[in-house]
Design a protein around this motif. Sequence first.
Motif, short mmCIF file in Angstrom:
data_model
loop_
_atom_site.label_atom_id
_atom_site.label_comp_id
_atom_site.label_asym_id
_atom_site.label_seq_id
_atom_site.Cartn_x
_atom_site.Cartn_y
_atom_site.Cartn_z
N GLY A 40 0.82 -1.21 0.00
CA GLY A 40 0.00 0.00 0.00
C GLY A 40 0.85 1.26 0.00
N TRP A 43 2.55 1.66 -3.36
CA TRP A 43 1.53 2.03 -4.36
C TRP A 43 1.22 3.52 -4.27
CZ3 TRP A 43 -3.21 4.19 -4.97
CH2 TRP A 43 -3.91 3.88 -6.14
N THR A 44 1.00 4.00 -3.05
CA THR A 44 0.66 5.41 -2.89
C THR A 44 1.80 6.31 -3.34
OG1 THR A 44 -0.81 4.92 -1.05
CG2 THR A 44 -0.01 7.17 -1.21
N MET A 265 -8.76 13.26 -1.52
CA MET A 265 -9.06 11.92 -2.02
C MET A 265 -10.55 11.66 -2.14
SD MET A 265 -6.57 9.23 -0.18
CE MET A 265 -4.81 9.33 -0.24
N PHE A 266 -11.31 12.07 -1.12
CA PHE A 266 -12.69 11.60 -1.06
C PHE A 266 -13.74 12.68 -1.28
CE2 PHE A 266 -10.15 8.62 1.39
CZ PHE A 266 -10.46 7.43 0.74
N PHE A 275 -2.43 11.65 -2.77
CA PHE A 275 -1.25 10.77 -2.69
C PHE A 275 0.00 11.58 -2.39
CE2 PHE A 275 -3.60 7.96 -5.95
CZ PHE A 275 -4.34 7.39 -4.93
N MET B 155 -2.13 4.65 3.50
CA MET B 155 -2.70 3.37 3.08
C MET B 155 -4.19 3.42 2.81
SD MET B 155 -0.46 0.99 5.60
CE MET B 155 -0.34 2.13 6.94
N LEU B 156 -4.80 4.59 2.99
CA LEU B 156 -6.25 4.69 2.84
C LEU B 156 -6.72 4.20 1.47
CD1 LEU B 156 -7.46 8.07 4.40
CD2 LEU B 156 -7.77 5.76 5.27
N TYR B 157 -6.15 4.76 0.42
CA TYR B 157 -6.69 4.46 -0.90
C TYR B 157 -6.38 3.04 -1.39
CZ TYR B 157 -9.17 5.51 -5.10
OH TYR B 157 -10.10 5.48 -6.09
N PRO B 158 -5.13 2.57 -1.21
CA PRO B 158 -4.88 1.17 -1.60
C PRO B 158 -5.87 0.21 -0.93
CG PRO B 158 -2.82 2.26 -1.08
CD PRO B 158 -3.90 3.25 -0.79
N VAL B 160 -8.95 0.94 -0.09
CA VAL B 160 -10.23 1.09 -0.81
C VAL B 160 -10.24 0.15 -2.01
CG1 VAL B 160 -11.60 2.64 -2.24
CG2 VAL B 160 -10.65 3.47 -0.09
N ILE B 161 -9.14 0.15 -2.76
CA ILE B 161 -9.06 -0.72 -3.94
C ILE B 161 -9.18 -2.19 -3.52
CG2 ILE B 161 -7.59 -1.47 -5.84
CD1 ILE B 161 -6.40 1.32 -5.87
#
Lengths: 303, 311
Positions: A40, A43-44, A265-266, A275, B155-158, B160-161
């Motif tokens: 994670g 990825w971010t 993000m939201f 990110f 780590m929030l968005y990963p 979510v995925i």
Amino acid sequence: MTTIPAPAATQRPIRLFRNKAAKIAAIPMILTALVVFMGGTIWTVVFSFTKSRLLPKAQFIGLDQYERLWSSSKWGIAIENMVIYGLCSLVFSLIIGFVLAALLDQKIRFENTFRTIMLYPFALSFIVTGLVWQWILNPDFGIQKVVRATGWESFSFDPLNNQEIVIYGILIAGLWQGTGLIMCLMLAGLRGIDEDIWKASRVDGIPAWKTYLFIVIPMMRPVFVTTLVIIASGIVRLYDLVVAQTSGGPGIASEVPAKYVYDAMFLSQNLGQGFAGSTMMLLAVLIVLIPWAYMEFGGRKRG
Amino acid sequence: MADVITRDTAAAAMTAGRMEGPRGAKPKRSISPRNVFIYGTLLLVSIYYLLPLYVMIVTSLKGMPEIRLGNIFAPPVEITFEPWVKAWATACTGLNCDGLSRGFWNSVQITVPSVILSIAIASVNGYALANWRFKGADVFFTILIFGAFIPYQVMLYPIVILLRELGIYGTLWGLILVHTIFGMPILTLLFRNYFTTVPEELFKAARVDGAGFWGIYFKIMLPMSLPIFVVAMIIQITGIWNDFLFGVVYTKPDVYPMTVQLNNIVNSVQGVKEYNVNMAATIITGLVPLFIYFVSGKLFVRGIAAGAVKG
């Protein structure tokens, strides 16, 4: 977890399958560590260099997101607030926590009662904390009104609606919630100091405050370091309290990085900014964490 | 780094034991300037800490006219429980007007499985790390502990995925999984540290008797370590009940946990502000962790000494 084939003659089971139950039991931990935490994070960081808006899109645009981030006034205010809140909460938590712990350590009566009272806010959530303090600091009903009602008409104390000092209004609530914990950790540290030290310093006629300052505090270095790391990681995470107390207002005066990231993000469908912002937060944590880990590691090697 | 933390928390757990009270002779009864200063300061500080709780309770028992005219620190002239009833049963968030009770039951439905699942997984992890070490285990453990310090926002968005791929994004089970994941570092640490203190002879004797991984866990480790399970439960119940960020990110309005719903009720911009209802709602939300705090006493202190890292 490399598989090294065992010599056939000895008939030993393959390495991977030795201790099988333990390995199977550890699968959730391994998945969490590798997929969520490492995967994670990577990825971010990778996607912070892309053009992602509503959905993540692997279209790389270099450092554009970071340039936009640092040129945004909202992010600037967020960082400024985090620094002010961070420094103040670090200094005040440590001082208040230590002084309270020292007071409680004077062989007093009702020690448990006092400790229970000072620690209970820590059991409450930041949302509850923020809402209570929002009410107490309410200019029309709270402290300001009560003081004015006593006859001091010009009295003004309205931090939550004043852009200049709103972050200190949040600080008051944050300290109320968190100092009990610091006090408890410090008290544990003080109790860990050998009684003989105190006897020796008393025999030598050293005043108590000097003993604290020059003997006890240096001896409590590990406690201070642990406390520092705890406070620091709390500062970067500051989010719920702001949402409950001010929702980032008035205007954008009490924005913090964690809220900036969430909003990007939201709410505003601007994933790339989120990110980039969270990567900067990660960087801030690493700046604290790496020297600490290094120091502790180094200390262990020496010992 | 893992070992460093081990040492620190082990020390903290030990010192928590020292919190039993002051050592040495009983203090002399005397009104010396020193005592006046100490008790005076502690009393003032206690008032500061108690004030918000007092204001919350007092406000929630007043009617709105009294709040408008009176002083927030004054006790209620006429005690009314109406704000409590309203906060629980009819306060509105958006279109739903069934009060905080909805959020309360959502929080219960989130907290109970999350606590059970996270403790079950973490205790087995800790047991494997302490007693059945395998190659590479420490690497994963170190990553896990580092993970406890990474800001959640990273780590929030990963996640979510991940949840979307699993088809549980927006549901209670998604949130339960998230709580299990983020509870893992601190709980694994807690259990690992505890299980390493169990005498090795006991473990060896059980192996000689033919007990395997699960046999030893259920027959020896579990019954021996009930206190640490209670500590873990305290950490998890208060932590999960108080969570806001994960609730707001990973659930939908229907299944919002209590903290999120509370914030929506109090900070909603529509309608007339009913401060007494707001304060009643706030205190209802705080009741569960407060109850746990006052009942658990010293174990709570022990829990925070270990769980402080989680923040």
